[in-house]
Motif scaffolding. Structure first.
Motif, PDB file in Angstrom:
ATOM      1  N   GLY A   1       0.781  -1.238   0.000  1.00  0.00           N
ATOM      2  CA  GLY A   1       0.000   0.000   0.000  1.00  0.00           C
ATOM      3  C   GLY A   1       0.808   1.280   0.000  1.00  0.00           C
ATOM      4  O   GLY A   1       0.241   2.358   0.172  1.00  0.00           O
ATOM      5  N   THR A   2       2.136   1.195  -0.203  1.00  0.00           N
ATOM      6  CA  THR A   2       2.942   2.419  -0.077  1.00  0.00           C
ATOM      7  C   THR A   2       3.060   3.213  -1.381  1.00  0.00           C
ATOM      8  O   THR A   2       3.549   4.340  -1.371  1.00  0.00           O
ATOM      9  CB  THR A   2       4.362   2.105   0.444  1.00  0.00           C
ATOM     10  N   ALA A   3       2.613   2.630  -2.497  1.00  0.00           N
ATOM     11  CA  ALA A   3       2.640   3.385  -3.761  1.00  0.00           C
ATOM     12  C   ALA A   3       1.471   4.363  -3.788  1.00  0.00           C
ATOM     13  O   ALA A   3       0.423   4.106  -3.186  1.00  0.00           O
ATOM     14  CB  ALA A   3       2.532   2.428  -4.944  1.00  0.00           C
ATOM     15  N   ALA A   4       1.669   5.492  -4.475  1.00  0.00           N
ATOM     16  CA  ALA A   4       0.579   6.466  -4.593  1.00  0.00           C
ATOM     17  C   ALA A   4      -0.621   5.794  -5.256  1.00  0.00           C
ATOM     18  O   ALA A   4      -0.467   4.987  -6.173  1.00  0.00           O
ATOM     19  CB  ALA A   4       1.033   7.661  -5.423  1.00  0.00           C
ATOM     20  N   VAL A   5      -1.812   6.120  -4.778  1.00  0.00           N
ATOM     21  CA  VAL A   5      -3.035   5.531  -5.318  1.00  0.00           C
ATOM     22  C   VAL A   5      -3.528   6.410  -6.466  1.00  0.00           C
ATOM     23  O   VAL A   5      -3.543   7.636  -6.347  1.00  0.00           O
ATOM     24  CB  VAL A   5      -4.113   5.458  -4.214  1.00  0.00           C
ATOM     25  N   THR A   6      -3.895   5.780  -7.573  1.00  0.00           N
ATOM     26  CA  THR A   6      -4.419   6.557  -8.701  1.00  0.00           C
ATOM     27  C   THR A   6      -5.897   6.843  -8.486  1.00  0.00           C
ATOM     28  O   THR A   6      -6.689   5.925  -8.298  1.00  0.00           O
ATOM     29  CB  THR A   6      -4.251   5.768 -10.018  1.00  0.00           C
ATOM     30  N   THR A   7      -6.232   8.125  -8.465  1.00  0.00           N
ATOM     31  CA  THR A   7      -7.636   8.510  -8.307  1.00  0.00           C
ATOM     32  C   THR A   7      -7.919   9.672  -9.246  1.00  0.00           C
ATOM     33  O   THR A   7      -7.160  10.643  -9.297  1.00  0.00           O
ATOM     34  CB  THR A   7      -7.962   8.984  -6.867  1.00  0.00           C
ATOM     35  N   THR A   8      -9.030   9.582  -9.990  1.00  0.00           N
ATOM     36  CA  THR A   8      -9.404  10.623 -10.934  1.00  0.00           C
ATOM     37  C   THR A   8     -10.839  11.052 -10.689  1.00  0.00           C
ATOM     38  O   THR A   8     -11.720  10.208 -10.591  1.00  0.00           O
ATOM     39  CB  THR A   8      -9.337  10.081 -12.391  1.00  0.00           C
ATOM     40  N   TRP A   9     -11.005  12.344 -10.564  1.00  0.00           N
ATOM     41  CA  TRP A   9     -12.356  12.880 -10.451  1.00  0.00           C
ATOM     42  C   TRP A   9     -12.626  13.739 -11.674  1.00  0.00           C
ATOM     43  O   TRP A   9     -11.997  14.794 -11.831  1.00  0.00           O
ATOM     44  CB  TRP A   9     -12.496  13.732  -9.190  1.00  0.00           C
ATOM     45  N   PRO A  10     -13.532  13.287 -12.559  1.00  0.00           N
ATOM     46  CA  PRO A  10     -13.790  14.088 -13.762  1.00  0.00           C
ATOM     47  C   PRO A  10     -14.312  15.456 -13.380  1.00  0.00           C
ATOM     48  O   PRO A  10     -15.176  15.580 -12.521  1.00  0.00           O
ATOM     49  CB  PRO A  10     -14.853  13.268 -14.508  1.00  0.00           C
ATOM     50  N   ARG A  11     -13.737  16.496 -14.000  1.00  0.00           N
ATOM     51  CA  ARG A  11     -14.178  17.873 -13.703  1.00  0.00           C
ATOM     52  C   ARG A  11     -15.583  18.094 -14.240  1.00  0.00           C
ATOM     53  O   ARG A  11     -16.438  18.653 -13.583  1.00  0.00           O
ATOM     54  CB  ARG A  11     -13.240  18.889 -14.382  1.00  0.00           C
ATOM     55  N   VAL A  12     -15.758  17.686 -15.491  1.00  0.00           N
ATOM     56  CA  VAL A  12     -17.058  17.875 -16.124  1.00  0.00           C
ATOM     57  C   VAL A  12     -17.792  16.541 -16.107  1.00  0.00           C
ATOM     58  O   VAL A  12     -17.261  15.535 -16.564  1.00  0.00           O
ATOM     59  CB  VAL A  12     -16.893  18.358 -17.582  1.00  0.00           C
TER      60      VAL A  12
END
Ligand code: HEC
Ligand code: HEC
Length: 250
Positions: free
Chosen positions: A129-140
């Motif tokens: 769990g030490t790697a950065a987690v990929t998270t995307t929040w669409p703006r539109v």
């Protein structure tokens, strides 16, 4: 040394030399606080850290949670999809944004216990769990389209929304009276909106866009409230389309 100063010293020790044995009681207390909604001392909060985060990927199982698993988090290089570079700031967003806490309390004994607990989940030598987690929040956010499957939506609802909103239609078992009764509340609030004013011609497309917007952005981007945003990694676009099928104007 006062108990408070002692705790502060211990927490500093955690950051510098990871004296795991000495910090164990603090971390154990942090584990209890992580499961306790009273931790922020706000009468309006009903969430604990574990409402939105699993301790580990394995413990998460089939649940769809807005927050990433916490094991390893203390040693990740960035947080919140790269928007935040300090652990303290990552937690403060949750503390103030979702749990109605005041930032200063994170510097007190409870915040330090939570910090020691997060540290204990990322022991030296372990890389889980030490790697950065990929998270995307669409703006539109757009209407996910029709064709959502209600049978599948029922399963997605149980895994992603029921913890807070309770059962679909009745809200039975919801976490607090502040969590909306769905889909009813959204239908009541938005099905009579002036479509031309919001740039829509199709009422069903509009209501699907509303629920998608709330789910993807939570209380951010101008929306009020305490609901967390679900990234596209946490909740797929397909799952979102299925959920939107519950929301239909009469
Ligand atoms: C209402 C839901 C919710 C609650 C309650 C909540 N969080 Fe979060 N948390 C999130 C979301 C959403 C994110 C952003 C997605 C992500 O990066 O995990 C996040 C991010 C984080 C991150 C950064 C993770 C990363 O790798 O990006 C940490 C650490 C964290 N939260 C710790 C906590 C702690 C500790 C508590 C309790 C004091 C808490 N959170 C309470 C929803 C919540
Ligand atoms: C951590 C708790 C939590 C989770 C999980 C959650 N919600 Fe919410 N939601 C809330 C709360 C609380 C509100 C009331 C408004 C606010 O505070 O944002 C809300 C409001 C909403 C609204 C606005 C209702 C209205 O009045 O128009 C929609 C739509 C919604 N949620 C959809 C969902 C869906 C779909 C899911 C699952 C993918 C979900 N929520 C998961 C807490 C949650």
């Amino acid at each position: 040394m006062s108990p408070r100063a002692l705790l502060a010293a211990l927490a500093l020790a955690a950051a510098s030399c990871a004296d795991t044995e000495r910090l164990a009681p603090l971390a154990a207390r942090g584990a209890l606080l992580a499961a306790d909604a009273r931790v922020t001392r706000s009468q309006y909060n009903s969430f604990s850290c574990l409402t939105c985060h699993a301790v580990s990927r394995a413990a998460q199982g089939q649940r769809v949670l807005p927050g990433a698993p916490l094991t390893g988090a203390a040693r990740r290089p960035t947080f919140w999809g790269g928007e935040v570079t300090h652990l303290r700031e990552a937690v403060e967003r949750c503390w103030t944004g979702f749990m109605r806490g005041v930032p200063a309390d994170l510097d007190g004994p409870d915040g330090q216990s939570l910090g020691a607990w997060l540290d204990s989940l990322a022991p030296e030598g372990s890389t889980e769990g030490t790697a950065a987690v990929t998270t995307t929040w669409p703006r539109v956010v757009r209407d996910p389209g029709e064709g959502g499957d209600r049978a599948r939506a029922q399963a997605v609802w149980s895994r992603a929304c029921a913890t807070c909103h309770g059962a679909i239609e009745t809200a039975a078992g919801r976490i607090s009276p502040l969590a909306s009764v769905l889909p009813r509340d959204t239908i009541v609030e938005h099905c009579d909106d002036d479509l031309a004013a919001v740039g829509y011609t199709d009422r069903q497309a509009y209501i699907r866009a509303i629920v998608t917007e709330k789910t993807r952005h939570g209380s951010f981007l101008g929306y009020a409230g305490v609901m967390p945003p679900f990234s596209t990694e946490a909740l797929s676009d397909g799952d979102m389309r299925d959920l939107a099928a519950f929301f239909r104007c009469p």
